[in-house]
Design an enzyme around this catalytic site. Sequence first.
Site, PDB file in Angstrom:
ATOM      1  CE1 TYR A  96      -4.002   1.690  -0.298  1.00  0.00           C
ATOM      2  CE2 TYR A  96      -3.461   2.760   1.585  1.00  0.00           C
ATOM      3  CZ  TYR A  96      -4.281   2.534   0.418  1.00  0.00           C
ATOM      4  OH  TYR A  96      -5.246   3.495   0.393  1.00  0.00           O
ATOM      5  CE  LYS A 120      -8.106   2.648   2.593  1.00  0.00           C
ATOM      6  NZ  LYS A 120      -7.189   3.688   2.545  1.00  0.00           N
TER       7      LYS A 120
END
Length: 541
Positions: free
Chosen positions: A91, A164
Amino acid sequence: MTDPVSILNDPFINKGTAFTEAEREELGLNGLLPAKVQALQEQVDQTYAQFQSKVSNLEKRLFLMEIFNTNHVLFYKLFSQHVVEFMPIVYDPTIADTIENYSELFVEPQGAAFLDINHPENIQSTLKNAANGRDIKLLVVSDAEGILGIGDWGVQGVDIAVGKLMVYTVAAGIDPSTVLAVVIDAGTNNEKLLKDPMYLGNKFNRVRGDKYYDFIDKFVNHAESLFPNLYLHWEDFGRSNASNILNSYKDKIATFNDDIQGTGIVVLAGVLGALKISGQKLTDQTYMSFGAGTAGMGIVKQLHEEMVEQGLSDEEAKKHFFLVDKQGLLFDDDPDLTPEQKPFAAKRSDFKNANQLTNLQAAVEAVHPTILVGTSTHPNSFTEEIVKDMSGYTERPIIFPISNPTKLAEAKAEDVLKWSNGKALIGTGVPVDDIEYEGNAYQIGQANNALIYPGLGFGAIAAQSKLLTPEMISAAAHSLGGIVDTTKVGAAVLPPVSKLADFSRTVAVAVAKKAVEQGLNRQPIDDVEKAVDDLKWDPKY
């Protein structure tokens, strides 16, 4: 029976070299894999060794995405054993590199749904095709207008939704077969993309107004119809659209905007953790936000709601908040205030020297905040003078320079600690190593949204909640803020990412309990903890 090659190409069912001899015989895989049958942990160890041979973080991320595209169980088992190391690669911040170069690096769509603003008639079929018969419980959608700190990246922002969802699974244990990433390609205002012959998205300026909102409405209606137990997560929309969309649907469906609510919840949790350490009350604090955009105002709204929850009236609570933006302290007569800023702007008549409060230093001296949070992306703006000033009038100043990446942070945690003589309670937006100060190791809590949104969403899904209410959000913040160790000198105001799975469960249980308490569960639930644990997916064959 599914043909053998399709099995090896399906990341939901592929085991690779872990298929047993009996499975290879039954599924027609004989001769399609090397002879050795590996255990999952052997695959993990081998894959991690390959990962370590990669040099740059971008190279490491691309390698991990190859594993994800091939074998979900292996990917998540590997990720779960190296959470702290992998989070900044899977991420933020490395994902920004893959988003900026998505079209050039494109190999495969990673199971995402691509919705075209010019074809609302295809919304239902696109969602159906992407779900491919799966029972979707969690959907992360972005139109990629406001990606992280890098702006408008059009269809390339699909990666943010995919990333996500990976964090949701590794943190909370949501089954990857029940999630779907969606990107709404509404055009882009990024000139670089519009001129790039390799750009894979729509090459026109962003669609605005009724056409855009009609498309969003159709999307929500189709998603709700196809997936009746859905939790809908909005990610990285532009400032005005983000709040308009959330306000339109938050009282109708279980929905969440990470940029508006997520940062607010995790900062509230950090503030509650800090106050637990200092023994002070939230309703006695004066809060200053340096930065009054989507994230800054989301935090203000969250803390305001908590002050009201703790007994202040709406108007009393508003008096505890002050906003500072590039023009200085924001006043109620400023014609450029956004709808989110307006209720919290200061009364000009309350300040004799209002016209001189044009920078953060002057505002701090005039207001005397006990909590200072930065979302400004203006580096080094929390100066030694400001920190020393705050330390002079409050025993334990709460100072959160949470802009990221590191080069945009308002201050370094080490400097804030030193300037405050060890008194400041600090939260940052990026990971910070323990700081040695006067013989003690000070741990710095990271106000990372990943601390909160996986457990929050998982709890709502486990309860099959019809809505995500302010009370459920407050329960999440309190459960996270309650984890701090008040007996230890230098304790962090937030728990570490290394314990992500443990406290995501704590958050999920608190949220699910609140949903049931409010009567929002679609089905009867006798044992909330069991409902949470039963939903949890473990990466195993």
